[in-house]
Design a protein around this motif. Structure first.
Motif, PDB file in Angstrom:
ATOM      1  N   HIS A 115       0.850  -1.182   0.000  1.00 45.18           N
ATOM      2  CA  HIS A 115       0.000   0.000   0.000  1.00 45.18           C
ATOM      3  C   HIS A 115       0.889   1.236   0.000  1.00 45.18           C
ATOM      4  O   HIS A 115       1.907   1.285   0.713  1.00 45.18           O
ATOM      5  CB  HIS A 115      -0.900  -0.017   1.241  1.00 45.18           C
ATOM      6  CG  HIS A 115      -2.006   0.988   1.194  1.00 45.18           C
ATOM      7  ND1 HIS A 115      -1.792   2.337   1.429  1.00 45.18           N
ATOM      8  CD2 HIS A 115      -3.335   0.855   0.955  1.00 45.18           C
ATOM      9  CE1 HIS A 115      -2.948   2.977   1.326  1.00 45.18           C
ATOM     10  NE2 HIS A 115      -3.888   2.107   1.037  1.00 45.18           N
ATOM     11  N   LYS A 152       0.186   2.813   3.760  1.00 45.49           N
ATOM     12  CA  LYS A 152       0.071   1.934   4.938  1.00 45.49           C
ATOM     13  C   LYS A 152       1.020   0.760   4.771  1.00 45.49           C
ATOM     14  O   LYS A 152       0.744  -0.186   4.038  1.00 45.49           O
ATOM     15  CB  LYS A 152      -1.370   1.448   5.092  1.00 45.49           C
ATOM     16  CG  LYS A 152      -2.369   2.585   5.277  1.00 45.49           C
ATOM     17  CD  LYS A 152      -3.805   2.057   5.303  1.00 45.49           C
ATOM     18  CE  LYS A 152      -4.807   3.195   5.437  1.00 45.49           C
ATOM     19  NZ  LYS A 152      -6.206   2.700   5.381  1.00 45.49           N
ATOM     20  N   THR A 210       1.926  -1.838   6.422  1.00 42.26           N
ATOM     21  CA  THR A 210       1.549  -3.210   6.734  1.00 42.26           C
ATOM     22  C   THR A 210       0.418  -3.733   5.843  1.00 42.26           C
ATOM     23  O   THR A 210       0.024  -4.881   5.960  1.00 42.26           O
ATOM     24  CB  THR A 210       1.130  -3.343   8.201  1.00 42.26           C
ATOM     25  OG1 THR A 210       0.013  -2.470   8.456  1.00 42.26           O
ATOM     26  CG2 THR A 210       2.288  -2.971   9.132  1.00 42.26           C
ATOM     27  N   HIS A 211      -0.106  -2.871   4.977  1.00 39.94           N
ATOM     28  CA  HIS A 211      -1.205  -3.271   4.102  1.00 39.94           C
ATOM     29  C   HIS A 211      -0.684  -3.539   2.690  1.00 39.94           C
ATOM     30  O   HIS A 211       0.325  -2.997   2.256  1.00 39.94           O
ATOM     31  CB  HIS A 211      -2.260  -2.151   4.017  1.00 39.94           C
ATOM     32  CG  HIS A 211      -3.023  -1.934   5.284  1.00 39.94           C
ATOM     33  ND1 HIS A 211      -2.437  -1.926   6.527  1.00 39.94           N
ATOM     34  CD2 HIS A 211      -4.342  -1.686   5.485  1.00 39.94           C
ATOM     35  CE1 HIS A 211      -3.359  -1.693   7.445  1.00 39.94           C
ATOM     36  NE2 HIS A 211      -4.522  -1.549   6.840  1.00 39.94           N
ATOM     37  N   HIS A 251      -1.510 -11.539   1.410  1.00 40.98           N
ATOM     38  CA  HIS A 251      -2.912 -11.113   1.558  1.00 40.98           C
ATOM     39  C   HIS A 251      -3.693 -11.176   0.250  1.00 40.98           C
ATOM     40  O   HIS A 251      -4.688 -10.476   0.094  1.00 40.98           O
ATOM     41  CB  HIS A 251      -2.991  -9.676   2.115  1.00 40.98           C
ATOM     42  CG  HIS A 251      -2.385  -9.499   3.467  1.00 40.98           C
ATOM     43  ND1 HIS A 251      -2.325  -8.264   4.091  1.00 40.98           N
ATOM     44  CD2 HIS A 251      -1.819 -10.374   4.327  1.00 40.98           C
ATOM     45  CE1 HIS A 251      -1.737  -8.390   5.267  1.00 40.98           C
ATOM     46  NE2 HIS A 251      -1.423  -9.678   5.432  1.00 40.98           N
ATOM     47  N   VAL A 275      -7.084  -9.047  -0.424  1.00 39.28           N
ATOM     48  CA  VAL A 275      -6.979  -7.812  -1.210  1.00 39.28           C
ATOM     49  C   VAL A 275      -7.849  -7.889  -2.469  1.00 39.28           C
ATOM     50  O   VAL A 275      -8.571  -6.939  -2.796  1.00 39.28           O
ATOM     51  CB  VAL A 275      -5.506  -7.536  -1.577  1.00 39.28           C
ATOM     52  CG1 VAL A 275      -5.394  -6.397  -2.597  1.00 39.28           C
ATOM     53  CG2 VAL A 275      -4.709  -7.191  -0.323  1.00 39.28           C
ATOM     54  N   VAL A 294      -8.278  -6.051   8.721  1.00 40.28           N
ATOM     55  CA  VAL A 294      -7.456  -5.081   7.988  1.00 40.28           C
ATOM     56  C   VAL A 294      -8.216  -4.475   6.821  1.00 40.28           C
ATOM     57  O   VAL A 294      -8.235  -3.256   6.623  1.00 40.28           O
ATOM     58  CB  VAL A 294      -6.155  -5.746   7.486  1.00 40.28           C
ATOM     59  CG1 VAL A 294      -5.352  -4.780   6.606  1.00 40.28           C
ATOM     60  CG2 VAL A 294      -5.309  -6.218   8.661  1.00 40.28           C
ATOM     61  N   TYR A 295      -8.879  -5.297   6.029  1.00 43.66           N
ATOM     62  CA  TYR A 295      -9.514  -4.825   4.803  1.00 43.66           C
ATOM     63  C   TYR A 295     -11.041  -4.799   4.871  1.00 43.66           C
ATOM     64  O   TYR A 295     -11.690  -4.337   3.935  1.00 43.66           O
ATOM     65  CB  TYR A 295      -9.085  -5.708   3.621  1.00 43.66           C
ATOM     66  CG  TYR A 295      -7.592  -5.810   3.455  1.00 43.66           C
ATOM     67  CD1 TYR A 295      -6.860  -4.776   2.879  1.00 43.66           C
ATOM     68  CD2 TYR A 295      -6.895  -6.929   3.906  1.00 43.66           C
ATOM     69  CE1 TYR A 295      -5.484  -4.862   2.745  1.00 43.66           C
ATOM     70  CE2 TYR A 295      -5.517  -7.027   3.774  1.00 43.66           C
ATOM     71  CZ  TYR A 295      -4.815  -5.991   3.195  1.00 43.66           C
ATOM     72  OH  TYR A 295      -3.447  -6.081   3.060  1.00 43.66           O
TER      73      TYR A 295
END
Length: 325
Positions: A192, A195, A197-198, A234, A238, A252-253
């Motif tokens: 990301h 972000k 960690t994303h 992920h 995602v 998270v998402y």
């Protein structure tokens, strides 16, 4: 103790024009940007066989990036007696059904109590295999099947099979919203932009392909069966969020739970109480790295997802007028 690192990947069309340090951060996301930049500066990174020491060097589609380096192991994971659900084991491989909450590798905030710690206890000789034989990951709160190599030879073959997309990995998931048909999400995934960690669908990310089909439709949710062609961090979470169908419970998402109208208090509590992504690696098929036998395994749906599915069916039965056929 040092570890030899030998990595190789190809620049995609979407990465053309990127700086070398940006490209390697996407290609080899398991390593920190700082470490990758140090390897570039130290002459450990080559483009099409030519060593490049400038992090700002521009890269082009189809160029081959190689990293050959040594790293000092900063921390050595300790063997710990942690229960593992072992589905299959021989002298070369181990297949486990990973439970929710189990982190795969030690890292920031998870220095022990991980799958790696458990593997070192269960099979002490696995310390001689890079990453204790772990060749692919599941997120902390994703359950299901993982294969682990017990020897360097087995690991080499399994990694090659993963890269060649010769290992079949299928998942069960429950997502928000009613989906009428299956399909494929073919969108690149990278870090990301803001972000750290994303992950996110991003034009400069790595090619990522997820196939999915509808297994069961509920009033406001859908149970899916998914198959990965690639294995990005992920990826399913995602890709499903990208098409507007986030996984139930994804911290998270997913955002806050969204119960359908007129939902019973009991059903609302079930949704609110599901605190992890509803994702389970249900099937694994591969060619044994040594015996060359085709092998496959299935892992039963975990109890929490079974309970969630029952609650969804009950909610659907109570509101048949909302179903679209």
């Amino acid at each position: 103790m040092t570890q030899e690192i030998n990595l190789k990947s190809e620049i995609s069309a979407t990465q053309t024009g990127q700086r070398l340090d940006q490209a390697v951060a996407e290609l080899f996301a398991d390593y920190s940007r700082t470490r990758l930049k140090e390897w570039i500066l130290a002459g450990n990174v080559s483009i099409d066989g030519e060593v490049v020491t400038r992090p700002r060097e521009k890269v082009l589609e189809a160029q081959i990036i190689e990293i050959n380096a040594q790293i000092e192991e900063e921390t050595v994971a300790e063997a710990q007696a942690i229960d593992l659900d072992i589905v299959y084991e021989d002298d070369h491989i181990l297949v486990i059904n990973k439970q929710a909450g189990l982190v795969v590798h030690p890292g920031a905030g998870n220095h022990d109590g991980t799958l790696m710690n458990a593997l070192l206890h269960h099979c002490p000789n696995i310390e001689h295999v890079p990453r204790a034989g772990i060749v692919h990951r599941l997120d902390k709160d994703t359950t299901g099947l993982m294969v682990v190599a017990k020897t360097v030879e087995a690991q080499t073959h399994l990694v090659a099979a993963l890269q060649a997309r010769d290992i079949t990995r299928e998942y069960e998931a429950i997502v928000m919203g009613t989906m009428t048909a299956g399909g494929t999400v073919d969108e690149p995934i990278g870090r990301h932009p803001t972000k750290r960690t994303h992950m996110a669908v991003h034009h400069s990310g790595r090619p990522s392909v997820t196939h999915y089909r509808v297994a069961e439709k509920f009033r406001a949710h859908t149970r899916l069966r998914l198959r990965l062609e690639t294995g990005r961090t992920h990826q399913i979470r995602v890709h499903m969020a990208h098409i507007g169908h986030v996984l139930v419970g994804d911290p998270v998402y997913g955002g806050r739970p969204k119960p359908p109208k007129s939902a019973s208090p009991e059903f609302i509590e079930v949704l609110k109480g599901f605190k992890r992504q509803a994702l389970h690696a249900i099937r694994l098929e591969l060619v044994h790295p040594i015996d060359l036998e085709v092998m496959s395994w299935q892992a039963p749906i975990p109890d929490d997802m079974v309970a969630l599915t029952k609650a969804l069916r009950k909610d659907t039965e109570e509101h048949p007028e909302d179903m679209l056929y």
